[in-house]
Write a protein that holds these residues in place. Structure first.
Motif, short mmCIF file in Angstrom:
data_model
loop_
_atom_site.label_atom_id
_atom_site.label_comp_id
_atom_site.label_asym_id
_atom_site.label_seq_id
_atom_site.Cartn_x
_atom_site.Cartn_y
_atom_site.Cartn_z
N LEU A 1 -0.24 15.29 7.19
CA LEU A 1 0.04 14.52 8.66
C LEU A 1 -0.11 12.72 8.66
O LEU A 1 -1.97 12.82 8.36
CB LEU A 1 -0.40 15.54 9.78
CG LEU A 1 -0.35 15.06 11.32
CD1 LEU A 1 1.51 14.08 11.13
CD2 LEU A 1 -0.96 15.23 11.59
N ILE A 2 -0.31 12.76 8.47
CA ILE A 2 -0.28 10.21 8.74
C ILE A 2 0.21 10.01 10.09
O ILE A 2 0.54 10.53 11.17
CB ILE A 2 0.47 9.71 7.68
CG1 ILE A 2 -0.54 8.70 7.48
CG2 ILE A 2 2.06 9.71 7.87
CD1 ILE A 2 -0.18 7.63 6.42
N HIS B 1 1.00 -1.21 0.19
CA HIS B 1 -0.11 0.08 -0.02
C HIS B 1 1.08 1.29 0.24
O HIS B 1 2.13 0.99 0.42
CB HIS B 1 -0.86 -0.01 1.42
CG HIS B 1 -0.17 -0.01 2.25
ND1 HIS B 1 0.28 -1.50 3.08
CD2 HIS B 1 -0.32 0.80 3.63
CE1 HIS B 1 0.99 -0.99 4.30
NE2 HIS B 1 0.43 0.15 4.34
N PHE B 2 0.66 2.33 -0.18
CA PHE B 2 1.29 4.00 -0.53
C PHE B 2 0.08 4.80 -0.03
O PHE B 2 -1.31 4.77 -0.52
CB PHE B 2 1.81 3.91 -1.88
CG PHE B 2 0.77 4.07 -3.12
CD1 PHE B 2 0.39 5.43 -3.37
CD2 PHE B 2 0.70 2.76 -3.76
CE1 PHE B 2 0.21 5.06 -4.62
CE2 PHE B 2 -0.07 2.81 -4.98
CZ PHE B 2 -0.28 3.82 -5.11
N GLU B 3 0.21 5.85 0.28
CA GLU B 3 -0.79 7.50 0.51
C GLU B 3 -0.23 8.30 -0.46
O GLU B 3 0.99 7.84 -0.51
CB GLU B 3 -0.91 7.47 1.85
CG GLU B 3 -1.38 6.50 2.73
CD GLU B 3 -0.66 5.45 2.94
OE1 GLU B 3 0.98 5.99 3.54
OE2 GLU B 3 -1.45 4.19 3.41
N VAL B 4 -0.92 8.83 -1.32
CA VAL B 4 -0.04 10.15 -2.02
C VAL B 4 -1.02 11.34 -1.25
O VAL B 4 -2.51 11.30 -1.34
CB VAL B 4 -0.83 10.07 -3.62
CG1 VAL B 4 -0.10 11.41 -4.04
CG2 VAL B 4 0.03 8.27 -4.34
N ASN B 5 -0.11 12.52 -0.61
CA ASN B 5 -0.25 14.12 -0.63
C ASN B 5 -1.02 14.14 -2.00
O ASN B 5 -0.14 14.90 -2.62
CB ASN B 5 0.23 14.93 0.61
CG ASN B 5 -1.12 15.87 0.44
OD1 ASN B 5 -1.29 15.89 0.20
ND2 ASN B 5 0.53 16.39 1.02
N ILE C 1 11.25 -3.02 0.56
CA ILE C 1 11.43 -2.16 -0.14
C ILE C 1 10.86 -3.10 -1.42
O ILE C 1 11.64 -4.08 -2.06
CB ILE C 1 12.75 -2.32 0.36
CG1 ILE C 1 13.21 -1.29 1.11
CG2 ILE C 1 12.82 -1.06 -0.90
CD1 ILE C 1 14.55 -1.43 1.49
N LEU C 2 10.02 -2.34 -2.47
CA LEU C 2 9.57 -2.68 -3.37
C LEU C 2 10.19 -3.27 -4.85
O LEU C 2 10.47 -4.07 -5.27
CB LEU C 2 8.46 -1.35 -3.74
CG LEU C 2 7.53 -2.51 -5.07
CD1 LEU C 2 6.79 -3.43 -4.74
CD2 LEU C 2 6.84 -1.04 -5.41
N SER C 3 11.43 -2.40 -4.57
CA SER C 3 11.70 -1.95 -5.63
C SER C 3 13.41 -4.03 -5.11
O SER C 3 13.02 -5.00 -6.35
CB SER C 3 13.42 -1.30 -6.02
OG SER C 3 13.75 -1.41 -4.51
#
Length: 71
Positions: free
Chosen positions: A20-21, A9-13, A34-36
């Motif tokens: 703030l998270i 999962h990821f978040e984008v502002n 780490i995805l890579s």
């Protein structure tokens, strides 16, 4: 939001101000992937990675070579 264990999962502002998270984990050692390295440093079949990342065969093999992957 609740993310099941192991789900990427990821978040984008997308706003114009700082965000703030607040994170709460169910363990004192929640882990990190780490995805890579998870994709290209693994032995997942190149064809599978090509289909999920939309990269061509040459690029997937190049990244696997850089990050120690096989397959």
């Amino acid at each position: 939001m609740v993310f099941p264990q192991g789900l990427l999962h990821f978040e984008v502002n997308t706003g114009r101000t700082s965000a703030l998270i607040w994170v709460s984990c169910s363990s004192s050692n929640p882990g990190l992937q780490i995805l890579s390295y998870g994709l290209f440093g693994s032995n997942l079949p190149s064809e599978l990675i090509e289909k999920t990342t939309f990269l061509d065969d040459g690029e997937v093999k190049r990244l696997k070579g850089l990050l120690g992957g096989s397959g």
